[in-house]
Design an enzyme around this catalytic site. Structure first.
Site, PDB file in Angstrom:
ATOM      1  N   LYS A 173       5.205  27.763   9.040  1.00  0.00           N
ATOM      2  CA  LYS A 173       4.498  27.777   8.200  1.00  0.00           C
ATOM      3  C   LYS A 173       5.281  29.683   8.948  1.00  0.00           C
ATOM      4  O   LYS A 173       4.986  30.565   9.770  1.00  0.00           O
ATOM      5  CB  LYS A 173       3.359  27.835   9.419  1.00  0.00           C
ATOM      6  CG  LYS A 173       2.912  26.838   9.251  1.00  0.00           C
ATOM      7  CD  LYS A 173       1.320  26.650   9.948  1.00  0.00           C
ATOM      8  CE  LYS A 173       1.028  26.027  11.207  1.00  0.00           C
ATOM      9  NZ  LYS A 173       0.415  25.969  12.014  1.00  0.00           N
ATOM     10  N   THR A 204      -9.627  34.630  11.448  1.00  0.00           N
ATOM     11  CA  THR A 204      -8.145  33.951  10.732  1.00  0.00           C
ATOM     12  C   THR A 204      -8.228  32.632  12.020  1.00  0.00           C
ATOM     13  O   THR A 204      -7.616  32.002  12.425  1.00  0.00           O
ATOM     14  CB  THR A 204      -6.993  34.155  10.445  1.00  0.00           C
ATOM     15  OG1 THR A 204      -6.466  35.013  11.919  1.00  0.00           O
ATOM     16  CG2 THR A 204      -7.239  35.053   9.563  1.00  0.00           C
ATOM     17  N   GLY A 206      -8.523  29.652  13.546  1.00  0.00           N
ATOM     18  CA  GLY A 206      -8.495  28.136  13.008  1.00  0.00           C
ATOM     19  C   GLY A 206      -7.683  27.916  12.388  1.00  0.00           C
ATOM     20  O   GLY A 206      -7.479  26.642  12.010  1.00  0.00           O
ATOM     21  N   THR A 207      -6.807  28.431  11.855  1.00  0.00           N
ATOM     22  CA  THR A 207      -6.042  28.774  10.509  1.00  0.00           C
ATOM     23  C   THR A 207      -5.004  27.100  10.493  1.00  0.00           C
ATOM     24  O   THR A 207      -5.133  26.643   9.906  1.00  0.00           O
ATOM     25  CB  THR A 207      -5.265  29.688  10.824  1.00  0.00           C
ATOM     26  OG1 THR A 207      -6.084  30.814   9.774  1.00  0.00           O
ATOM     27  CG2 THR A 207      -5.154  29.585   8.724  1.00  0.00           C
ATOM     28  N   GLY A 208      -4.688  27.285  12.334  1.00  0.00           N
ATOM     29  CA  GLY A 208      -3.293  25.962  12.652  1.00  0.00           C
ATOM     30  C   GLY A 208      -3.452  24.356  12.329  1.00  0.00           C
ATOM     31  O   GLY A 208      -3.482  23.730  11.544  1.00  0.00           O
ATOM     32  N   CYS A 209      -5.171  24.966  13.300  1.00  0.00           N
ATOM     33  CA  CYS A 209      -5.816  23.519  13.130  1.00  0.00           C
ATOM     34  C   CYS A 209      -6.337  23.037  11.830  1.00  0.00           C
ATOM     35  O   CYS A 209      -6.120  22.401  11.388  1.00  0.00           O
ATOM     36  CB  CYS A 209      -6.631  23.853  13.724  1.00  0.00           C
ATOM     37  SG  CYS A 209      -6.409  24.549  15.568  1.00  0.00           S
TER      38      CYS A 209
END
Length: 267
Positions: A173, A204, A206-209
């Site tokens: 990412k 943003t 919690g974006t990756g989760c």
């Protein structure tokens, strides 16, 4: 209905970790189950404390789910200690789920280290080879691959290095780089780029989760990896665009923006 299991830490503010994963599963019409690896004291401004769950309890949670309910996909998030990683690996090897999405959470947005540095090798040796897809961001990919990443070409080099560690595919990412947000998927032969305009927002959390859970949901429903990532990218982009301005720091993405739009709560 398909069933997905998240193995991750709890976020007391509800924006990331287990809470984000379960919301994402529900938003995709997938039944969500959870194995909690750690409890964090966390809000929109950062992480202030972490209590790791005993490895035997982590393993018992995994056993309780798999012994009773069909698991169509597994998403792994925060696994902060060697003992935690060993327990997860033991459980996965015992039940051999066909789909495992590994989000190698290392450092929170506020800079709190969620992976003990001594556990990095265990993550590489025990969990990455079990992954259908591993989804590191730039700092995580740098740590795992052992190289600096300054542009998309470096991302491709890192993806090759991580692929050699045993996962079926790698998604790096690129949100930490300047310019448009570019994610790069590598299947061992070809690279596929996913590019979206960068959204100017601080919401943003919690974006990756959320992205990794969306991918796991799509895989559970039968999509191939590239299509699952493409759909998940569309979902997270809209969730960021409708992010919630709550708290004093980085607010969470809006996991249920589609339902809110249909109900007339969003314009």
């Amino acid at each position: 209905m398909k069933n997905a299991l998240t193995i991750a830490g709890s976020d007391s503010s509800g924006g990331a970790g287990i809470q984000a994963d379960l919301k994402t599963f529900s938003a995709h019409g997938v039944f969500g189950m959870s194995v909690i690896t750690a409890v964090t004291a966390q809000n929109t401004q950062g992480v202030s404390a972490v209590q790791d769950i005993l490895p035997e309890i982590i393993l018992r949670q995994i056993e309780a789910v798999f012994e009773d309910i069909r698991v169509d996909a597994v998403k792994i998030g925060m696994a902060s200690r060697i003992e935690t990683i060993e327990a997860i690996a033991e459980g996965l090897k015992k039940y051999n789920p066909q789909i495992v999405v590994l989000d190698p959470v290392m450092v929170s947005k506020s800079g709190y280290h969620l992976l003990d540095p001594s556990a990095k090798d265990a993550l590489i040796e025990r969990l990455i080879p079990l992954a259908t897809l591993v989804t590191p961001n730039i700092p995580e990919a740098e740590a795992i691959a052992g190289i600096g990443i300054r542009n998309p070409q470096d991302m491709e080099i890192a993806a090759r290095k991580i692929f050699s560690m045993g996962p079926r595919q790698v998604l790096i990412k690129g949100g930490h780089l300047d310019g448009a947000a570019i994610d790069i998927l590598f299947d061992g032969t070809r690279f596929k780029r996913f590019t979206v305009q960068r959204l100017q927002t601080q919401n943003t959390h919690g974006t990756g989760c959320t992205l990794s859970s969306a991918i796991a949901s799509n895989l559970a429903k039968g999509d191939g990896i590239a299509l699952a990532v493409e759909k998940a990218k569309s979902y997270i982009t809209a969730a960021i665009a409708h992010g919630l301005s709550i708290g004093k720091g980085a607010g969470p993405v809006h996991h249920f923006y589609e339902l809110y739009q249909k109900a007339g709560y969003l314009q």
